[in-house]
Write an enzyme that holds these catalytic residues in place. Sequence first.
Site, PDB file in Angstrom:
ATOM      1  N   ASP A 137    -160.532   8.915 -31.253  1.00 26.29           N
ATOM      2  CA  ASP A 137    -161.425   7.922 -31.822  1.00 26.29           C
ATOM      3  C   ASP A 137    -162.490   8.885 -32.087  1.00 26.29           C
ATOM      4  O   ASP A 137    -163.283   9.383 -31.403  1.00 26.29           O
ATOM      5  CB  ASP A 137    -161.789   6.797 -30.892  1.00 26.29           C
ATOM      6  CG  ASP A 137    -162.971   5.926 -31.530  1.00 26.29           C
ATOM      7  OD1 ASP A 137    -163.518   6.435 -32.180  1.00 26.29           O
ATOM      8  OD2 ASP A 137    -163.092   4.759 -30.925  1.00 26.29           O
TER       9      ASP A 137
ATOM     10  N   TYR B 291    -164.088   3.111 -25.542  1.00 19.01           N
ATOM     11  CA  TYR B 291    -165.077   2.151 -25.971  1.00 19.01           C
ATOM     12  C   TYR B 291    -164.310   0.848 -25.335  1.00 19.01           C
ATOM     13  O   TYR B 291    -163.118   0.587 -25.022  1.00 19.01           O
ATOM     14  CB  TYR B 291    -164.712   2.009 -27.491  1.00 19.01           C
ATOM     15  CG  TYR B 291    -165.327   0.682 -28.073  1.00 19.01           C
ATOM     16  CD1 TYR B 291    -166.617   0.209 -28.100  1.00 19.01           C
ATOM     17  CD2 TYR B 291    -164.366  -0.134 -28.750  1.00 19.01           C
ATOM     18  CE1 TYR B 291    -167.005  -0.723 -28.403  1.00 19.01           C
ATOM     19  CE2 TYR B 291    -164.777  -1.469 -29.119  1.00 19.01           C
ATOM     20  CZ  TYR B 291    -166.194  -1.832 -28.939  1.00 19.01           C
ATOM     21  OH  TYR B 291    -166.711  -2.945 -29.618  1.00 19.01           O
TER      22      TYR B 291
ATOM     23  N   LYS C 192    -170.033   2.280 -38.003  1.00 17.91           N
ATOM     24  CA  LYS C 192    -171.055   3.017 -37.186  1.00 17.91           C
ATOM     25  C   LYS C 192    -171.456   4.031 -38.411  1.00 17.91           C
ATOM     26  O   LYS C 192    -171.917   3.661 -39.424  1.00 17.91           O
ATOM     27  CB  LYS C 192    -170.559   3.626 -36.110  1.00 17.91           C
ATOM     28  CG  LYS C 192    -169.818   2.540 -35.059  1.00 17.91           C
ATOM     29  CD  LYS C 192    -170.903   1.844 -34.790  1.00 17.91           C
ATOM     30  CE  LYS C 192    -170.393   0.614 -33.573  1.00 17.91           C
ATOM     31  NZ  LYS C 192    -169.094   0.027 -33.930  1.00 17.91           N
TER      32      LYS C 192
ATOM     33  N   ARG D  82    -154.496  -8.001 -49.161  1.00 16.56           N
ATOM     34  CA  ARG D  82    -153.786  -7.704 -47.966  1.00 16.56           C
ATOM     35  C   ARG D  82    -153.334  -6.554 -47.813  1.00 16.56           C
ATOM     36  O   ARG D  82    -152.932  -6.128 -46.798  1.00 16.56           O
ATOM     37  CB  ARG D  82    -153.158  -8.798 -47.400  1.00 16.56           C
ATOM     38  CG  ARG D  82    -152.804  -8.621 -45.988  1.00 16.56           C
ATOM     39  CD  ARG D  82    -151.835 -10.030 -45.434  1.00 16.56           C
ATOM     40  NE  ARG D  82    -151.156 -10.799 -46.342  1.00 16.56           N
ATOM     41  CZ  ARG D  82    -149.964 -10.458 -46.624  1.00 16.56           C
ATOM     42  NH1 ARG D  82    -149.601  -9.267 -46.117  1.00 16.56           N
ATOM     43  NH2 ARG D  82    -149.338 -10.991 -47.400  1.00 16.56           N
TER      44      ARG D  82
END
Length: 387
Positions: free
Chosen positions: A179, A107, A204, A53
């Site tokens: 982005d 998005y 992606k 983490r």
Amino acid sequence: MQRTFRHIETKIIHAGEPHPRLNGSVVMPIFQTAMFETKSDGDADYHDLRYIRLNNTPNHVALHSKLAAIENAEAALVASSGMAAITTTLLTILSSGDHLLIQDCTYGGTHSFVTHEFARYGIAYDIIDSTDPATWKSKLRPTTKAIYVEAIANPVMSVSDLAAAADFAKEHGLVSMVDNTFASPMNFRPAEWGFDLSLHSCTKYMNGHNDIVAGAVIGRAELVEQVRLNLNHLGGSLDPHACFLLHRGMKTLALRVRHQNVSALAIARFLDEHPSVTSVNYPGLIGNPHHARAAEFFDGFGGMLSFNLEGGARAAERLLDGVELPVIAPSLGGVDSLMTLPAMTSHRLLSPEERARIGIGDGLVRMSVGIEATDDLIEDLQQALES
Ligand code: PLP
């Protein structure tokens, strides 16, 4: 000591790799362990608490160096999804009382987070036309802290005035964020244009194989470190096995994206000349309203395009039924070509008026061009359009 490499193709392969190799392993092994021993053996590193983490396992560390190197940035951080990277970054940079300028067509997840969740955090925002810098100044407030744009916006493939956004941020003391998912570092490297932070859905192009969900924040070391501390709290860390898959997928980024740039341009030109196609959105086409900006900022125009058909929504549905190669599925950027109707998938939660304003008709078809032979994809589109 980190070695440096000149070209992006070499950085993609060699940057961040352990040197010397771990037990001679050519491929970065997966450290599938939640925690690491803290007992000192005299090596100072052993005193550091290492835990998945905390994003500091060897798999994370290698990816962070590689990602920073390929965007020519100071630092990077991976996250469990693109949305984990985006939300954690926004909540790190902005606090209660702050104000954000954000581009109109982002998005859907980002748009929904800002428009539905920001109020609960006491954060204000204004929507800007990211292609028209002259309109931004009037939206500035004394509390404006950051500006957020997308390199290429889905699904009409508009291109923000990226240089102006980074300069505007510098002039007004804002943090600039972009982005960069759709362009990928092969086509656009935000740090080279003065952006503070670049955000990715590595789901992606970065991973490129449609088999994991992952995200990244890349940019100025001081800001990435702040995001890392917050990501440690919020917990959106990437699992080591997904780190391994992302690491492996990235190795072919240059080959994949170069092919996709060439193939998408050929497909856009084919569609543009087809009598059943009424319009094509692809910034690589000379007549496209975003072409000049895209040519200025990008090394390639990307693998994403969208188009409208003469027969509207009904014809679009028939086309999706008729194609044999592209898989009908959302998401993008992988080796398999994908097709989708944004009005039914990614943008279905927007009102019809909002969709119309952005240019998303019910018949708009979006295509993520994969790495199949370009001629095969064109032949397949041709037979589907003609039937
Ligand atoms: N940014 C862009 C441009 C996207 O297209 C997506 C997902 O489609 C995201 C962010 C969110 O990424 P993820 O699905 O990995 O959380």
